[in-house]
Scaffold this active site. Sequence first.
Site, mmCIF file in Angstrom:
data_model
loop_
_atom_site.group_PDB
_atom_site.id
_atom_site.type_symbol
_atom_site.label_atom_id
_atom_site.label_comp_id
_atom_site.label_asym_id
_atom_site.label_seq_id
_atom_site.Cartn_x
_atom_site.Cartn_y
_atom_site.Cartn_z
ATOM 1 N N SER A 181 0.446 -1.377 0.461
ATOM 2 C CA SER A 181 -0.400 0.149 0.212
ATOM 3 C C SER A 181 0.759 0.812 -0.051
ATOM 4 O O SER A 181 0.300 1.899 -0.587
ATOM 5 C CB SER A 181 -0.709 0.080 1.132
ATOM 6 N N HIS A 209 -5.821 -2.953 -2.654
ATOM 7 C CA HIS A 209 -5.653 -2.068 -3.407
ATOM 8 C C HIS A 209 -5.558 -2.968 -5.061
ATOM 9 O O HIS A 209 -5.538 -2.496 -6.675
ATOM 10 C CB HIS A 209 -3.886 -1.962 -3.735
ATOM 11 N N LYS A 241 -12.105 0.967 -1.749
ATOM 12 C CA LYS A 241 -10.451 1.334 -2.467
ATOM 13 C C LYS A 241 -11.185 0.835 -4.017
ATOM 14 O O LYS A 241 -12.109 2.056 -4.419
ATOM 15 C CB LYS A 241 -9.472 0.813 -2.358
HETATM 16 C C1 LIG Z 1 -7.142 -0.198 3.228
HETATM 17 C C2 LIG Z 1 -6.472 -1.271 3.722
HETATM 18 C C3 LIG Z 1 -7.271 -2.465 4.423
HETATM 19 C C4 LIG Z 1 -7.337 -2.070 5.361
HETATM 20 O O1 LIG Z 1 -9.467 -1.978 4.946
HETATM 21 P P1 LIG Z 1 -9.949 -1.340 5.521
HETATM 22 O O2 LIG Z 1 -11.515 -1.559 4.698
HETATM 23 O O3 LIG Z 1 -9.937 0.464 5.014
HETATM 24 O O4 LIG Z 1 -10.399 -1.537 6.778
HETATM 25 C C5 LIG Z 1 -6.456 -4.295 4.986
HETATM 26 N N1 LIG Z 1 -4.992 -4.502 4.074
HETATM 27 C C6 LIG Z 1 -4.339 -3.914 2.804
HETATM 28 C C7 LIG Z 1 -3.990 -4.282 2.463
HETATM 29 C C8 LIG Z 1 -5.671 -1.863 2.875
HETATM 30 O O5 LIG Z 1 -4.932 -1.383 2.093
#
Ligand SMILES: *Cc1c(COP(=O)(O)O)cnc(C)c1O
Length: 390
Positions: A181, A209, A241
């Site tokens: 990320s 992602h 996302k």
């Molecule tokens: C954003 C993210 C999460 C958390 O997800 P949320 O739904 O925002 O709690 C978990 N793992 C990765 C790699 C992320 O980028």
Amino acid sequence: MNKFTRLRNILAERKQTHQYRRPRIADSAQQPRMQIDGQPVLAFCSNDYLGLANHPAVIKAFQEAANEYGVGSGAAHLINGHSKPHQALEEALAEFTGRDRALLFSTGYMANLGVVSALMQRGDTVHQDRLNHASLLDAARLSGARLVRYKHNDMAHLRKRLSLTTHDTGQAMILADGIFSMDGDTAPVHELASIAAQTDSWLMIDDAHGFGVLGEHGAGLLEQEQLTQNDVPILMATLGKGLGTAGAFVAGSHELIEYLIQTARTFIYTTAQPPAIAAATLTSLKLVQNEPWRRERLQQFIRQFRRGAEQLGLPLMKSQTAIQPILVGDSGKALQMAQTLEQQGILVTAIRPPTVPPHTARLRITLSAAHTTAEVDQLLETLGSLQKPD
Ligand SMILES: *Cc1c(COP(=O)(O)O)cnc(C)c1O
């Protein structure tokens, strides 16, 4: 000593080391041009990679489902909070990812905590990439298993760690972000799959992602790499996302999902997400499947940005994804660059330790299909002007 003294000291230290943060207040929908803290900005920091968070069809599906099901789900999935849209979404996600079954969680953070703590216990070992998301690290801690971190994407190091720690009684699990990320690079998923198979370890890929963004149909990194449920037994992805809504899911075999329903505490002991969110996500999923131009457009902006940044001599990282960080190093300098960009109407976040390793502060630039070619050019021009001596 007053109990607040420790808080005061830590807060003061955070300020001094440029780690202090505050939330900005958005007064518009999630989209490239936003009103934030009363100012118009062009944002390059959102994870809404496909521009679906504010899509009219997604909003409409949300509104219609709210009319029918109300807002709150009222209870956990195993009580009476599991609605028809939740069920339909789980079935659609399983089909889309080519897995037997999928299970919804309220957030990605909770999905990770739930899966790892349900499968692993004291005496087991969890192997994680050093750059994994915080929720995966916390998940291992919560499970009580031993946490071992291998060097970023270093498969020889992982093999060595596995050979040193695998013993007769405990089980092993390998956890990795599909796309990292804060770096935007990709995990070597084929090698991870063969190492997991050879060592009879669990393998879980967190495709937060990649889901919606990668693969011919948008089913993510594992679609792109053609890895099945047999290769990667646990697929986790988030819906907040690329899909532009909220929540997360875990997909895998019938047996795995049944086991999680019975034992994953962050699934059992929490209120189900509002049904309208699930309905909106179903519409978003259809847009992902039916509008490949969004992924193509995003790829076009990634190429445009990298080409332009290379011409400017900016220190790009090894990423081919929508996450395009520019390495700065010093936290103070990264913060100052982000502030200068903001004064010029461009919102980019300075990511600093402890989110990233010491001395690797960076500007985390993210691109979206909702941007325009002119907007990416504007970003490049502004970044270029930062480099010139005043
Ligand atoms: C954003 C993210 C999460 C958390 O997800 P949320 O739904 O925002 O709690 C978990 N793992 C990765 C790699 C992320 O980028």
